[in-house]
Design an enzyme around this catalytic site. Structure first.
Site, short mmCIF file in Angstrom:
data_model
loop_
_atom_site.label_atom_id
_atom_site.label_comp_id
_atom_site.label_asym_id
_atom_site.label_seq_id
_atom_site.Cartn_x
_atom_site.Cartn_y
_atom_site.Cartn_z
N HIS F 14 0.86 -1.19 0.00
CA HIS F 14 0.00 0.00 0.00
C HIS F 14 0.89 1.23 0.00
CE1 HIS F 14 -0.23 0.80 4.69
NE2 HIS F 14 0.98 0.54 4.29
N CYS F 33 5.77 6.91 3.86
CA CYS F 33 4.62 6.09 3.46
C CYS F 33 4.02 6.57 2.16
CB CYS F 33 3.54 6.10 4.55
SG CYS F 33 4.06 5.29 6.06
N HIS F 39 4.99 0.22 -0.44
CA HIS F 39 5.78 -0.65 0.43
C HIS F 39 4.76 -1.65 0.99
CE1 HIS F 39 4.03 2.38 3.05
NE2 HIS F 39 4.03 1.45 3.99
N HIS F 41 3.45 -4.91 4.03
CA HIS F 41 3.42 -5.45 5.38
C HIS F 41 2.90 -6.88 5.39
CE1 HIS F 41 4.12 -1.46 7.07
NE2 HIS F 41 3.17 -0.98 6.30
N ASP F 79 -4.94 -10.52 -0.01
CA ASP F 79 -3.62 -11.14 0.12
C ASP F 79 -2.83 -11.08 -1.20
OD1 ASP F 79 -1.57 -12.56 1.39
OD2 ASP F 79 -2.31 -14.46 0.62
N HIS F 80 -1.57 -10.70 -1.10
CA HIS F 80 -0.70 -10.57 -2.26
C HIS F 80 -1.27 -9.58 -3.28
CE1 HIS F 80 1.50 -13.82 -0.44
NE2 HIS F 80 2.45 -13.70 -1.35
N GLU F 129 -0.77 -4.02 11.62
CA GLU F 129 0.08 -3.69 10.47
C GLU F 129 1.50 -4.19 10.72
OE1 GLU F 129 0.01 0.34 8.29
OE2 GLU F 129 1.92 0.36 9.36
#
Lengths: 141, 141, 141, 141, 141, 141
Positions: F14, F33, F39, F41, F79-80, F129
């Site tokens: 994100h 950010c 980047h 998490h 996810d991913h 996060e």
């Protein structure tokens, strides 16, 4: 050969100070770790022994015995103590209780007890000062 | 309403002693926690604020701001300190720095700073002395 | 000889793609890791140095110095970055930033800085992509 | 050479008993672990392979493949099972499923599958019975 | 009012079976949890009490006392046991020892002991079957 | 009433950017950010339902069913993935995927599926996060 490890925890105070140095020099080298009243940590001690798994019991060593050795040799003197003031390795020799020196001191306490029992040998000692910092010692090699 | 939490850690010394009591009474009530030279912990402080997520930024509060508030209001005084001897809430009032009292002291330091900023309110403070022991305070209710 | 380890974390994006391959081939080999917009992880980097504990300070190396080396040599370029697009080892050589290759890249960045400082040598670098997956590199041996 | 590790978990029952011994002898040697109905753990299995990172994929081995090998060779037989009664290594040979023997059994199951695949070799197997106790095996050396 | 929490762990076996059902029905509803020989877990029990911090000791309750209560009321019967076969709440009533029912059973054992001591009340009981699954009970409300 | 919680993890990318703002303003408000390539998490999603434990099964809900609901309603899309670019709640509404907004989005996806099944209700959603930062949402109250 297989290795068996047991963890234990202890809570202790320490500071990083060289009494031969001025307050300024201590603060310059050791920062906030030099403060006179000390600070503390929850240390984790990880003790590893290596040997053969006994064909009858399946044990390298009895984990209850290993727990008692760690308690008797290290925790009885280190837990809920001020390392610089109360633990002989540091107090008598004015040795600074860094994570490295704590790992070496723990090894030197544990190694004779493990050797004397026979069967297994002390393989490594790891000490965590925080989850982010740890020292590991395998004896003089 | 949504809650946002940030964790921080600090290392400090303390002991549990009532100076009006004899050494024997202190040891009877507080055990090895009463030892005069103190011992220490890696404390984890968990600070929770609640409010609405800002429609533009998506933030209840800016986490960088919250980190600075925790640093300025609590860690600057608590980290690498002896709580009984150096932190006013405990030193001046001879208050014993149990996990419960540390959580209340942290709340009392954080609440005005969060309130003053507006938008969100302090919702809870949790303090871990070890991973096995923690106190949680939500203010006077 | 004793080993001292420090952990650090960074958050980064990456994908697993070979631009010489078709979309189908990338998906067949790399699955959902091949998706074009990337995904990310909270990486943990564990840096271990070995040497003698200094008889005066008790340090193998100063942990503050080691933290700065990790920050300057690795985190400044890796943290909050897209590894494939922004980090030279991967971007320029079209090298896929697997956990294995990230560990090797971190070693190659850290080793000269540790060697130049003298006293200790870089002993191992471990990179966790998740708590369940990690790679460990000890240099060319 | 670089090492790549993947963790997996399984839940199983076991007891420590030597059927050739009396109830008293079992209790004396194994304590509460000897109780007839068994008890259980969430085990963590950590499997490490070593090899070169493939220049095209960046993989020592495909982690999806490694996950399947762990599932097929170990978890399919160990997870949600009573180790003494249902897993052949322990049931047929009356071998006690200590953490040490579980690590050796897992190695003996995983090694042929990793070897057959080529490219990488099994480097170590670590089994955690609890977060405080683990055994590590690197094969016969 | 402030809350104080202490964690403890125990290792136990269990299975999910309804003896009134066929083997097929048990497997259909409970999957591999239904297997006759049982499987096991390292459970974590988190016990929270709430009250006022005593002005002299700073304690809501003495943590050593709370540890003993958890040991005497819960762990003495649950640890290293097969819950279905050896723990009365489950064995006698044919109650299935799900995480939910273990939490309720622990509450029912702890609540009278905490109430009888006075000063604090039992506020919540949380039971982790694995780090990924937990149940929390706050009594009948 | 008792609460049952299941954790799941997902890895995603994100960034924090308001496209109506200049690059400078984005960097001022969101710092690193805001970087364009994003980047990522390893997120942990903790889903809690509350209800009565079924007298026959001992379940508030079947954990396998809850796992599937989390997979189908949230992980399949999150996810991913790059949250800003690929997940409708964020992509279509230009909503910034802060931890707060991810928790609210997960709640809004999970709540209808849990309600429709009957028996239990969604009680809270917590999103980590990193281990140091989490948001918790309990719906509109």
């Amino acid at each position: 050969m297989i290795e068996l490890t047991r963890r234990a925890t202890f809570s202790a105070s320490h500071y990083y100070r060289n009494e031969a140095w001025s307050e300024e020099k201590n603060e310059e080298v050791f920062g906030r770790c030099a403060r006179r009243n000390g600070h503390g940590h929850n240390y984790t001690l990880e003790v590893t022994v290596s040997g053969e798994a006994d064909p009858v019991t399946g044990f390298v060593v009895d984990l209850k015995w290993l727990k008692d050795v760690i308690e008797d040799e290290v925790l009885a003197d280190f837990d809920h103590r001020h390392l610089n003031l109360e633990v002989p390795e540091f107090a008598e020799k004015k040795l600074i209780p860094t994570t490295e020196n704590i790992a070496i001191a723990a090894w030197n306490r544990l190694e004779p007890a493990v050797s004397k029992a026979g069967g297994a040998r002390l393989s490594r000692v790891r000490v965590y000062e925080t989850p982010e910092i740890f020292a590991e010692y395998r004896g003089e090699q």
